[in-house]
Design an enzyme around this catalytic site. Structure first.
Site, mmCIF file in Angstrom:
data_model
loop_
_atom_site.group_PDB
_atom_site.id
_atom_site.type_symbol
_atom_site.label_atom_id
_atom_site.label_comp_id
_atom_site.label_asym_id
_atom_site.label_seq_id
_atom_site.Cartn_x
_atom_site.Cartn_y
_atom_site.Cartn_z
ATOM 1 N N ASP A 151 -7.226 -1.681 3.421
ATOM 2 C CA ASP A 151 -5.996 -2.970 3.221
ATOM 3 C C ASP A 151 -6.740 -4.025 3.626
ATOM 4 O O ASP A 151 -6.099 -5.077 3.540
ATOM 5 C CB ASP A 151 -4.761 -2.509 3.526
ATOM 6 C CG ASP A 151 -4.335 -1.159 2.654
ATOM 7 O OD1 ASP A 151 -4.677 -1.075 1.789
ATOM 8 O OD2 ASP A 151 -3.640 -0.394 3.385
ATOM 9 N N ASP A 205 0.960 -0.950 0.089
ATOM 10 C CA ASP A 205 0.023 0.037 0.024
ATOM 11 C C ASP A 205 0.912 1.339 -0.029
ATOM 12 O O ASP A 205 2.146 1.176 0.334
ATOM 13 C CB ASP A 205 -0.910 -0.089 1.499
ATOM 14 C CG ASP A 205 -1.571 1.407 1.446
ATOM 15 O OD1 ASP A 205 -2.166 1.622 0.611
ATOM 16 O OD2 ASP A 205 -1.611 1.705 2.653
ATOM 17 N N ASP A 209 -1.507 -0.503 5.831
ATOM 18 C CA ASP A 209 -1.847 -0.052 7.176
ATOM 19 C C ASP A 209 -3.146 0.200 7.202
ATOM 20 O O ASP A 209 -3.928 0.477 8.287
ATOM 21 C CB ASP A 209 -0.884 0.926 7.504
ATOM 22 C CG ASP A 209 -1.405 2.121 6.685
ATOM 23 O OD1 ASP A 209 -1.606 2.196 5.569
ATOM 24 O OD2 ASP A 209 -1.158 3.191 7.328
#
Lengths: 50, 749
Positions: free
Chosen positions: B624, B437, B620
């Site tokens: 996600d 991410d 995080d």
């Protein structure tokens, strides 16, 4: 060989005392903070005059 | 402005009239800290007794006197440099600790019994050489049996229960052959003793049990330690909420919030809970949830989520109001789907058990039939068959994997990676693609000033000093540059504009561009959106600062390291395409996608999987969480949203990305060692089984072979680990980082 009648129970009894002591120390939380206990012994505020 | 704090939800009433509360404490680095904390708390009114647990970094306070106020503890410890947050023992954790004690108790009993039976067995073995009176041998066998049977009935329960559970679910696990082996060894020994036979296997059964329980207790202890740190982190991060009651706002821990409570969220604060805005309006930053860095304007009736930052304006929010959970509901649904998909993963040890159990049982059957055909008596054939089962009772095989687990998770713990899941190690090793991410993972969780050098140093210093008086997130990034400066004495705030003060007769202003009169001479480039700009005017001088997410300092090195290990790298972000491409260019990553919704991230992972790739997801945000749960393995930084952390296999601490590389590297090393250990166990069986089939295994040989093979696999797991990291190509684990890396990292966070 009659001596075994005393020796075997004595050997087992000693082992049992060790086992019970360990179980007691486990129950009373003496293994909960191994790192802390190692350092606590260094505090000297219980020594008179320090 | 210390509002009253209500900690009653954390206080536990003890049976003897005393009350207790637990705190997670941050900042403890040495033994002297323990004494300092305990004395400071003991000196508080009400004569409380305080006890620090240094291993878990927690403080337990007990008191009887109503004079003692638990909410004052944080205030007493703060000037000493410690942060204390009330800690709520989760049911799971206290269950864990009870289970750990139970395993140690079983181990102690098995150990006691094994030692004493071994004492008698050595006498019997010696007697076999020097001549022992058969009556004495029988007596010793009977005593051994009297010790072994009750001990096995108690200490064997962890295995028996797990075996029964597995059989009920029509599965095979390692505990099934263990239980069969134990039961047969004990049963046959009793029968043989009654027949005044020469051999009994009480010692082997007990020793096997002791080794296995020791391995299990260690494994459990390591997992508990990791979980304790994870829970501490969660407590220390826990926010307090300002609840609007009949007698004004009251500060309470977030956990004490109930549905329907009204809370007040000031500008610059994070929302403590999901809810609906009931009064006030402002802009919020949902980047934690959606991964988008663009701001969202909210007003009455809008749904807001825990973790978003309120940028300006005071909001009143009704907690958990109906309809507020639509996004979360969807994410939870996706999480559940991912979890069921993942539970199909078969652990290495279970896979080994599946192959192993049928082979061994078949070998035992063949042995019995073989001896019968060869003309041996029923009794001798059965004894030979049972001897096969005893000697192959998978002691080394059952220790092969847990021993590596203990060593590897200890190694990861030192490097700041907290493993939440037992089988994650094996999955980490199989990974061939890493998906990151962007926001908060490749970049640091808190934004920083990007153009520090553009403004003259003296001007920047004044701006930073003025920013200290603001709670606005942009201003706080600027204030982070004011090292060692004190805020100005008189600062006035213009709502929705900025801050103002007068220095030596010259006016200084900090805030929006228009507030500082800079709108027209604005030359903002496309990649520096106006939301991230903060303007400063000091007399006729001015400066514009851009607040930007910056990459973690070692991100390029870490990505490069992963690439050289032939891992595919992808960036999957919910943020706008432009800023994703920018980061991808710096990191030299070809596969980068922006603007992805949570479901699209999961789709991308599924697509990778159907191409035969196994993906490690690092992320995080709340957005996600489904992909973290669905990926082959997953990692989350300690700054991540709670739901993301609980979906991830492991959590890493600190500001660097290196732990991702360490996790992959240790995972691979661990897998190698597990395979080695399984091979060792197989070799042991290949040697021992023919002996057992031939019927020449005495209890002495069984005891030596079984303990020898167990020690061998344990030692193989414990030999020093070489951990590769991006910095040093190959190093043994550094002792400098070892003693307290998680605590240090916690202090940095």
């Amino acid at each position: 060989m009659t001596v075994l009648i005393y020796l075997v129970p004595i050997a087992l009894g000693l082992g049992l005392i060790g086992l019970l002591t360990f179980l007691w120390s486990l129950r009373s939380g003496q293994y909960d903070d191994l790192e802390g206990a190692a350092s606590r012994v260094l505090w000297d505020d219980d020594v008179a005059g320090s | 402005m210390a509002a009253a704090v209500d900690l009653s939800g954390f206080v536990v009433q003890r049976g003897d009239g005393a009350s207790e509360i637990d705190f997670a404490v941050q900042g403890m680095t040495c033994a002297a800290c323990m004494a300092q904390i305990e004395r400071a708390v003991a000196a508080m009114p009400g004569a409380p007794t305080a006890r620090v647990n240094y291993s878990t970094r927690r403080l337990k306070i007990a008191w009887r006197d109503a004079l003692f106020r638990p909410d004052a503890v944080a205030g007493v410890l703060a000037p000493l440099g410690y942060r204390a947050q009330p800690f709520d023992f989760e049911a799971a954790e206290s269950e864990d600790s009870a289970q750990a004690k139970y395993l140690v108790r079983c181990m102690a009993i098995a150990g006691f019994a094994a030692m004493n039976v071994m004492l008698l067995s050595v006498a019997i073995w010696a007697g076999a050489v020097s001549g022992i009176d058969p009556a004495t041998r029988d007596l010793f066998h009977w005593i051994s049996g009297l010790i072994a049977l009750p001990a096995a009935a108690f200490a064997g329960q962890p295995f028996f229960r797990s075996a029964v559970g597995a059989l009920r679910a029509r599965r095979l696990n390692m505990d099934v052959p263990i239980s069969i082996g134990l039961a047969l060894a004990l049963g046959m020994s009793v029968v043989e003793t009654m027949r005044h036979a020469e051999h009994a296997y009480f010692d082997s059964a007990l020793m096997l049990m002791f080794f296995l329980l020791a391995g299990r207790a260690l494994d459990h202890g390591m997992r508990r330690k990791t979980r304790g740190v994870v829970n501490n982190l969660a407590s220390l991060r826990a926010l307090s909420a300002r609840r609007l009651g009949p007698d004004g706002p009251m500060e309470i821990p977030v956990k004490a919030l109930r549905k329907g409570d009204r809370i007040l969220v000031q500008s610059g604060e994070r929302l403590p809970a999901d809810g609906i805005v009931v009064a006030g309006e402002g802009r919020i930053d949902d980047s934690v949830i959606t991964g988008e860095t663009a701001r969202r304007a909210v007003a009455k009736g809008d749904v807001v989520y825990a973790g978003s930052m309120n940028l300006d304006g005071a909001l009143q929010v009704e907690v958990g109001a109906s309809g507020a959970r639509t996004l979360l509901d969807e994410i939870e649904r996706m999480l559940e789907a991912a979890a069921t998909a993942k539970s199909r993963y078969l652990r290495l040890a279970d896979r080994a058990a599946r192959i192993y159990a049928p082979i061994v049982h078949l070998a035992a059957l063949c042995t019995a039939l073989g001896w019968l055909v060869a003309g041996a008596s029923w009794h001798d054939s059965l004894v030979a068959a049972i001897a096969v089962l005893i000697i192959t009772c998978p002691c080394a095989l059952a220790l092969a994997v847990p021993a590596v687990h203990v060593a590897a998770s200890g190694e990861l713990f030192k490097a700041g990676v907290l493993l939440r899941n037992g089988d994650a190690l094996e999955r980490l090793a199989e990974v061939d693609t890493v998906a990151f991410d962007k926001t908060g993972t490749l970049t640091t969780p808190e934004p920083r000033i990007a153009n520090r050098g553009d403004a003259p140093a003296d001007l920047a210093a004044v701006a930073a000093r003025l920013a200290l008086s603001s709670r606005h997130p942009l201003a706080r990034s600027l204030a982070a540059e004011a090292r060692g400066l004190a805020p100005f004495a008189t600062v006035s705030e213009d709502a929705g504009g900025g801050l103002r003060t007068v220095i030596d007769g010259v006016e200084a202003k900090l805030g929006r561009l228009s507030y500082c009169g800079l709108e027209e001479d604005l030359r903002l480039s496309r990649d520096a959106p106006r939301e991230s700009a903060i303007a400063f005017r000091f007399g006729d001088r001015h400066a514009i600062f851009y607040v930007r997410q910056t990459l973690r300092s070692d991100a390029p090195a870490a990505i490069d390291w992963l690439k050289r290990r032939r891992l595919g790298i992808e960036i999957l972000s919910g943020d706008v395409e432009g800023s994703v491409r920018e980061v991808a260019a710096i990191l030299n990553v070809a596969e980068a996608k922006g603007g992805l919704k949570p479901a699209e991230k999961v789709e991308r992972l599924a697509a990778l999987q159907s191409q035969g790739h196994k993906t490690l997801m690092v992320g995080d945000g709340l957005n996600d969480a489904p992909s973290l749960a669905g990926a082959h393995a997953s990692l989350s930084p300690s700054s991540a949203a709670d739901i993301a952390q609980s979906a991830a296999d492991a959590i890493f601490l600190g500001d660097r990305l290196a732990p991702v590389c360490v996790a992959v590297s240790i995972g691979r090393a661990a897998r190698r060692r597990m395979t080695q250990n399984l091979a060792l166990a197989a070799v042991y069986n290949a040697v021992a089984v023919p002996l057992a089939i031939a019927g020449i295994v005495t209890p002495l040989i069984a005891a030596l072979a079984m303990s020898g093979s167990s020690l061998l696999v344990t030692l193989n797991a414990l030999r020093p680990w070489r951990v590769e990291t991006p910095g040093q190509e190959e190093r043994s684990t550094e002792p400098a980082e070892a003693p307290d890396a998680p605590a240090l990292a916690m202090a940095r966070n």
